[in-house]
Structure formats: structure tokens, C-alpha cells
Design an enzyme around this catalytic site. Structure first.
Site, PDB file in Angstrom:
ATOM      1  CD  GLU A  66      36.336  39.395  42.685  1.00 39.91           C
ATOM      2  OE1 GLU A  66      36.794  40.764  43.084  1.00 39.91           O
ATOM      3  OE2 GLU A  66      35.427  38.452  41.780  1.00 39.91           O
ATOM      4  CD  GLU A  76      43.941  35.890  40.630  1.00 38.55           C
ATOM      5  OE1 GLU A  76      42.877  35.920  40.429  1.00 38.55           O
ATOM      6  OE2 GLU A  76      44.664  34.955  39.607  1.00 38.55           O
ATOM      7  CG  ASN A 114      45.831  27.217  46.522  1.00 39.07           C
ATOM      8  OD1 ASN A 114      44.750  27.228  45.946  1.00 39.07           O
ATOM      9  ND2 ASN A 114      45.959  26.500  47.337  1.00 39.07           N
ATOM     10  CG  ASP A 152      40.807  29.229  35.635  1.00 33.61           C
ATOM     11  OD1 ASP A 152      40.323  30.215  34.939  1.00 33.61           O
ATOM     12  OD2 ASP A 152      41.534  29.136  36.318  1.00 33.61           O
ATOM     13  CE  LYS A 169      39.482  20.421  26.216  1.00 38.28           C
ATOM     14  NZ  LYS A 169      41.149  20.713  25.997  1.00 38.28           N
ATOM     15  CG  ASP A 195      30.595  31.417  31.611  1.00 38.88           C
ATOM     16  OD1 ASP A 195      31.569  31.155  32.498  1.00 38.88           O
ATOM     17  OD2 ASP A 195      31.484  31.391  30.284  1.00 38.88           O
ATOM     18  CB  THR A 213      34.512  40.865  34.124  1.00 39.25           C
ATOM     19  OG1 THR A 213      34.278  39.317  34.314  1.00 39.25           O
ATOM     20  CG2 THR A 213      34.469  40.996  35.543  1.00 39.25           C
ATOM     21  CD  GLU A 218      28.100  38.824  33.531  1.00 36.23           C
ATOM     22  OE1 GLU A 218      28.755  39.446  33.761  1.00 36.23           O
ATOM     23  OE2 GLU A 218      26.949  38.970  33.645  1.00 36.23           O
TER      24      GLU A 218
HETATM   25  C1  SAM Z   1      37.898  32.613  34.777  1.00 34.45           C
HETATM   26  S1  SAM Z   1      39.036  33.668  35.858  1.00 34.45           S
HETATM   27  C2  SAM Z   1      37.744  35.096  36.170  1.00 34.45           C
HETATM   28  C3  SAM Z   1      38.389  36.163  36.488  1.00 34.45           C
HETATM   29  C4  SAM Z   1      37.246  36.924  37.476  1.00 34.45           C
HETATM   30  N1  SAM Z   1      36.357  36.865  39.054  1.00 34.45           N
HETATM   31  C5  SAM Z   1      36.779  37.776  36.462  1.00 34.45           C
HETATM   32  O1  SAM Z   1      35.473  37.186  36.297  1.00 34.45           O
HETATM   33  O2  SAM Z   1      37.001  38.493  35.403  1.00 34.45           O
HETATM   34  C6  SAM Z   1      39.370  33.047  37.042  1.00 34.45           C
HETATM   35  C7  SAM Z   1      40.131  33.466  37.762  1.00 34.45           C
HETATM   36  O3  SAM Z   1      40.383  32.465  39.531  1.00 34.45           O
HETATM   37  C8  SAM Z   1      41.732  32.556  39.083  1.00 34.45           C
HETATM   38  N2  SAM Z   1      42.538  31.126  40.161  1.00 34.45           N
HETATM   39  C9  SAM Z   1      42.130  30.202  39.978  1.00 34.45           C
HETATM   40  N3  SAM Z   1      42.566  28.698  40.599  1.00 34.45           N
HETATM   41  C10 SAM Z   1      42.528  30.007  42.121  1.00 34.45           C
HETATM   42  C11 SAM Z   1      43.332  29.437  43.280  1.00 34.45           C
HETATM   43  N4  SAM Z   1      43.451  27.804  43.452  1.00 34.45           N
HETATM   44  N5  SAM Z   1      43.485  29.994  44.297  1.00 34.45           N
HETATM   45  C12 SAM Z   1      43.210  31.988  43.516  1.00 34.45           C
HETATM   46  N6  SAM Z   1      43.104  31.502  42.478  1.00 34.45           N
HETATM   47  C13 SAM Z   1      42.384  31.373  41.437  1.00 34.45           C
HETATM   48  C14 SAM Z   1      42.691  32.545  38.174  1.00 34.45           C
HETATM   49  O4  SAM Z   1      44.300  33.004  38.421  1.00 34.45           O
HETATM   50  C15 SAM Z   1      42.053  33.378  37.712  1.00 34.45           C
HETATM   51  O5  SAM Z   1      42.569  34.383  36.931  1.00 34.45           O
END
Ligand code: SAM
Length: 219
Positions: A50, A75, A102, A125, A129, A161, A197, A200
């Protein structure tokens, strides 16, 4: 981090967090640091990864429900990784590992090619915008990296979403030669292995439709 998260980071990370060699950035992965999954998990089993696992709710739930599979949470957010380890430790999970890294670099440098059975990206994410959409994770370059780590017939699952991000995912993945759609109609049915989560819930509360997508790596 809360005190409990800091404790989890100190006590559980030696067991669950994969140590990685860095390049310049703190979440980078040095080229050539490919892991051997059989050694990391201590067994050979289907691997489910994931990306952007956040607080870890989905992956801890899935790893508990499927003890026969190996799971990897990817993460960059350290407090989220600590929270995931806290919950995984309380659930006595031994099939979950985490990497602070990353995602594109994890796919390119850490995971062996054709080693992953399922790759999940739930609520990445949105960068909704207009001036920020170029920061989105799911691009043609990302699709090629995802294809390189998935086994033939491996599955890519996505959820968002944000309608225009869902549209972007469809146009990127429909155009990727390595992927074929694994759903009929416009959208995949909600993946029942995905727990609800906060992201969502927030999208639904704001009146946004949740879009699921499922693609298969060509054989
Ligand atoms: C909007 S959150 C959603 C978290 C989870 N999937 C959920 O549905 O609850 C997006 C997550 O992606 C992580 N993230 C963003 N860019 C990333 C990257 N380049 N590599 C790893 N994680 C990343 C962020 O730190 C954040 O925790």
C-alpha cells in the site's frame, strides 16, 4: 508524535521498519538497495503493497484478515508509520513491514521487479488546485514504475474522492500499455478489502463520490 507513537517507533521499528539506505533527501532510496522479500518477511508469500498508507488503518486491517499474505506499507509521514506500528504490534502482526520512503523511489529502487501481487493507492493526496495538479502521484511515469514491480496478472487498486483525479487515473492507466481494465462500466465496485478511513468519510461528507479503479498488469 504522541508518547505512544514515539514508544512504538523506538520499540517496534527494529522488527517492522525496513532499514534503507538514503540518497540526498531524508525519504529517498538509494539506487541499488533492492530488498529480498523472502529474507525480509522470512517466507515466500503473495506480497501486497500500500502506497501512502497514512495512519495504517487499511493495511493493518488487511494484514490481520489475510495472515497468509505479506504486506508492505509505504509512507513518508513518520507519525503515520508510528501509528501503524502501534496498531500492528497490538494486533500481533508478523506479516506487515513498513518503509519510510518516497513511493516512486520505493518502486524503482527497493522492490524487485515483478515481485508484487497487489499494489494499493487509496486516497492519494488530491492536489486539487489547478496550479498543484502536477504534484499528483498517479502519472504516466508512475504507471510505468507500478507496472515494473507488479507480477504478470498483478492487480493495481486505486480509490479517490476527487472526480478529476479519478479521470486522470483512468486516462493515465488506459493509456499505459502494461495495464488493462479489470472492471466493467465507468468505475470499479468498491473494493471490499478497503476499510473506511477518515479521508473517505471526509469526501463523502463533503458530497463527493468515491471512485474505485482496478487494473491488471498484462501477462
Ligand atoms: C490523503 S492521505 C491518505 C492516507 C490513507 N491512504 C487513507 O486513505 O487514510 C495520503 C497519504 O499519502 C502519503 N504520501 C504522499 N506522497 C507520498 C509519497 N511520495 N510517498 C509515500 N507516501 C506519500 C501522505 O503522507 C499521506 O499519508
Amino acid at each position: 508524535m504522541s508518547e505512544a507513537q514515539q514508544r512504538a517507533w523506538n520499540d517496534v521499528s527494529p522488527r517492522m521498519l525496513i532499514p534503507v539506505e538514503r540518497d540526498a533527501a531524508s525519504t529517498s532510496i538509494r539506487k541499488g538497495s533492492t530488498i529480498d522479500p523472502a529474507a525480509v518477511w522470512g517466507r515466500t508469500a503473495p506480497l501486497i503493497v500500500e502506497i501512502g498508507s497514512g495512519q495504517g488503518h487499511a493495511i493493518v486491517h488487511a494484514a490481520t484478515a489475510q495472515p497468509g499474505a505479506n504486506f508492505l506499507a509505504v509512507e513518508v509521514f513518520r507519525a503515520g508509520l508510528a501509528r501503524t506500528m502501534l496498531d500492528a504490534d497490538q494486533a500481533n502482526l508478523d506479516n506487515l513491514r513498513l518503509v519510510e520512503g518516497n513511493a516512486p523511489e520505493v518502486l524503482e529502487h527497493l522492490l524487485p521487479s515483478a515481485s508484487v501481487d497487489e499494489l494499493w493507492i487509496f486516497f492519494p493526496d488530491p492536489w486539487h488546485k489547478k496550479k498543484h495538479t502536477k504534484r499528483r502521484l498517479v502519472t504516466a511515469e508512475f504507471a510505468a514504475l507500478a507496472a515494473s514491480v507488479l507480477r504478470p496478472n498483478g492487480v493495481l487498486r486505486l480509490a479517490t474522492d476527487w472526480q478529476d483525479y479519478a479521470d486522470q487515473m483512468v486516462s493515465v492507466l488506459d493509456a499505459a500499455p502494461e495495464f488493462t481494465r479489470a472492471f466493467d462500466g465507468d468505475w470499479a465496485p468498491r473494493f471490499d478489502g478497503r476499510v473506511l478511513t477518515a479521508f473517505e468519510r471526509k469526501g463523502t461528507r463533503a458530497g463527493r463520490e468515491i471512485r474505485d479503479l482496478t487494473y491488471r498488469r498484462s501477462a
